[in-house]
Design an enzyme around this catalytic site. Structure first.
Site, PDB file in Angstrom:
ATOM      1  N   LYS A 197       0.813  -1.219   0.000  1.00 31.68           N
ATOM      2  CA  LYS A 197       0.000   0.000   0.000  1.00 31.68           C
ATOM      3  C   LYS A 197       0.849   1.274   0.000  1.00 31.68           C
ATOM      4  CE  LYS A 197      -3.977  -2.136   0.058  1.00 31.68           C
ATOM      5  NZ  LYS A 197      -3.574  -3.543   0.144  1.00 31.68           N
TER       6      LYS A 197
HETATM    7  C1  PLP Z   1      -9.832  -3.033  -1.399  1.00 26.67           C
HETATM    8  C2  PLP Z   1      -9.161  -3.711  -0.241  1.00 26.67           C
HETATM    9  N1  PLP Z   1      -9.868  -3.959   0.861  1.00 26.67           N
HETATM   10  C3  PLP Z   1      -9.299  -4.538   1.937  1.00 26.67           C
HETATM   11  C4  PLP Z   1      -7.971  -4.900   1.934  1.00 26.67           C
HETATM   12  C5  PLP Z   1      -7.432  -5.624   3.122  1.00 26.67           C
HETATM   13  O1  PLP Z   1      -6.334  -5.031   3.709  1.00 26.67           O
HETATM   14  P1  PLP Z   1      -5.222  -5.916   4.453  1.00 26.67           P
HETATM   15  O2  PLP Z   1      -4.443  -6.633   3.416  1.00 26.67           O
HETATM   16  O3  PLP Z   1      -4.423  -4.886   5.196  1.00 26.67           O
HETATM   17  O4  PLP Z   1      -5.937  -6.831   5.382  1.00 26.67           O
HETATM   18  C6  PLP Z   1      -7.190  -4.641   0.796  1.00 26.67           C
HETATM   19  C7  PLP Z   1      -5.752  -4.920   0.715  1.00 26.67           C
HETATM   20  O5  PLP Z   1      -5.095  -5.792   0.748  1.00 26.67           O
HETATM   21  C8  PLP Z   1      -7.807  -4.041  -0.332  1.00 26.67           C
HETATM   22  O6  PLP Z   1      -7.110  -3.794  -1.447  1.00 26.67           O
END
Ligand code: PLP
Length: 401
Positions: A197
């Site tokens: 990110k």
């Molecule tokens: C659109 C979206 N929602 C939720 C997430 C979940 O985040 P994480 O990977 O930090 O759990 C991500 C990323 O990976 C994402 O791109």
């Protein structure tokens, strides 16, 4: 004589890698070392997570921010804060990462997918209303790629039906909708600081809101159900441990110092790409709504038209770009086309409408023809971006001739 593509034995446009991610140095090392040496490694004893929350809330123009271990759990806690529970439906986009719906499943609710606007690859507000039922408890739009979806449209439908809006802004740190940072434009917003990110702590997440009650509820849920005044073993409700470590809090604080500068570089390179691609038919960047006053450019999304490239598949173009030294990749398969999602829907909820592969023509098309460049490809110099355009032009020239 047209040049040879590298996949056909020609010379690549570039051999140099694009910038590595994450970017770090002594501020990150010092910040993490300070936490280690303090012995205060958890947010119950340290002050880094709190400092990060304050800083992030200010940055996102939200009254409150709550740090949690990742973006998936941010969604889970946010959904619970909105009272979403088994038996409820949650409306979301078919074109998103699976975590958006794994969080909905995790709280026992049923995701109801809606199609996207083909110009933006983002949820189409006009598709939301037909998906609302008496069981609908929340709407979760997603700012894919760092571009705000049409929040006016989403909020208008939501308000008319008395439904809360939870913005999945995992990819959209710094993005704006009509001059306001995303996340707290709706009732709640969630972010991810996972390693790919635009703001990364390796892992990490946050929930932002302007609504004090929701913030307090989310805070309690993330801290085992404690209330703000409760002592260690007094609990107001069932919650969980969704606290972030001080090490990650300190790392994120240090990374925030770099954020504005990195955003400016991505803005510049994205603008150069958009200008250049305007001259290359068949590679159309997704449209940026004029109400998007700031794009976070987690992804640069291009819709590919095979007909203008002699019928070559998107996969052929991606392979050709990769061979030229450009790190392009295919985008999402819509969630409606993923077996794990349909199996979970069938096992938990039986047959349901609007969930099948083929029922989302625009998301299906985006799944077939979208090409992504990740944010790291936008962090280079003007020359790096010129190489991306040179490779696109080279492939277009050869395959059209
Ligand atoms: C659109 C979206 N929602 C939720 C997430 C979940 O985040 P994480 O990977 O930090 O759990 C991500 C990323 O990976 C994402 O791109």
């Amino acid at each position: 004589m047209p040049e040879h593509l590298t996949i056909n034995g020609g010379t690549p446009v570039r051999r140099a890698p694009f910038p590595v991610w994450p970017v770090w140095g002594s501020p990150e090392r010092d910040a993490v070392r300070e936490v280690i040496d303090s012995g205060a490694w958890g947010e119950l004893s340290g002050d880094k997570v709190q400092a990060f929350e304050d800083r992030f809330a200010t940055f996102q123009q939200a009254r409150f921010a709550l740090a949690v271990p990742n973006g998936t759990q941010a969604l889970e806690v946010a959904l619970q804060s909105l009272g979403v529970r088994p038996g409820d439906d949650v409306v979301t986009t078919a074109y998103t990462f699976i975590a958006t719906v794994s969080a909905i499943f995790a709280v026992g609710a049923r995701p109801i997918f809606v199609d996207i606007d083909p110009r933006t690859n983002l949820i189409d507000p006009a598709e939301i209303e037909p998906a609302i039922t008496s069981r609908t408890r929340a709407i979760v739009p997603v700012h894919i790629g760092g571009q705000s979806c049409d929040l006016d449209g989403v909020l208008e439908v939501a308000r008319r039906h008395g439904l809360p809006v939870l913005e999945d802004a995992a990819q959209a740190v710094g993005a704006e909708w009509r001059g306001t940072k995303v996340g707290a434009v709706g009732d709640l917003g969630t972010f991810s600081f996972q390693e790919s990110k635009n703001l990364s702590g390796g892992e990490g997440g946050a929930i932002v809101t302007n609504l004090e009650d929701l913030h307090h509820l989310a805070w309690s849920l993330h801290n085992c159900g404690r209330g703000p005044q409760s002592d260690t073993f007094n609990f107001e409700r069932m919650g969980g441990n969704y606290r972030l470590t001080e090490l990650t809090g300190a790392l994120l604080l240090a990374q925030m110092e770099r954020l504005d500068g990195q955003m400016a570089v991505r803005d510049r390179n994205a603008a150069l790409l958009t200008d250049g691609l305007a001259e290359i038919p068949g590679l159309e960047p997704t449209v940026v709504d004029e109400r998007v006053t700031r794009h976070a450019w987690h992804l640069y999304q291009i819709r590919y038209d095979a007909a203008t490239f002699g019928g070559r598949s998107r996969e052929d173009v991606i392979a050709a770009l990769n061979a030229e030294g450009i790190p392009a990749s295919p985008g999402y398969v819509p969630l409606t086309g993923i077996e794990a999602v349909s199996t979970a829907l069938r096992d938990r909820f039986g047959e349901s409408v609007r969930q099948d592969s083929g029922s989302m023509p625009h998301a299906d098309a985006a799944g077939r023809d979208t090409i992504w460049l990740y944010q790291t490809a936008l962090l280079g110099s003007d020359d790096d971006t010129a190489d991306i355009l040179t490779a696109c032009r080279k492939i277009a020239t050869v395959w059209r001739s």
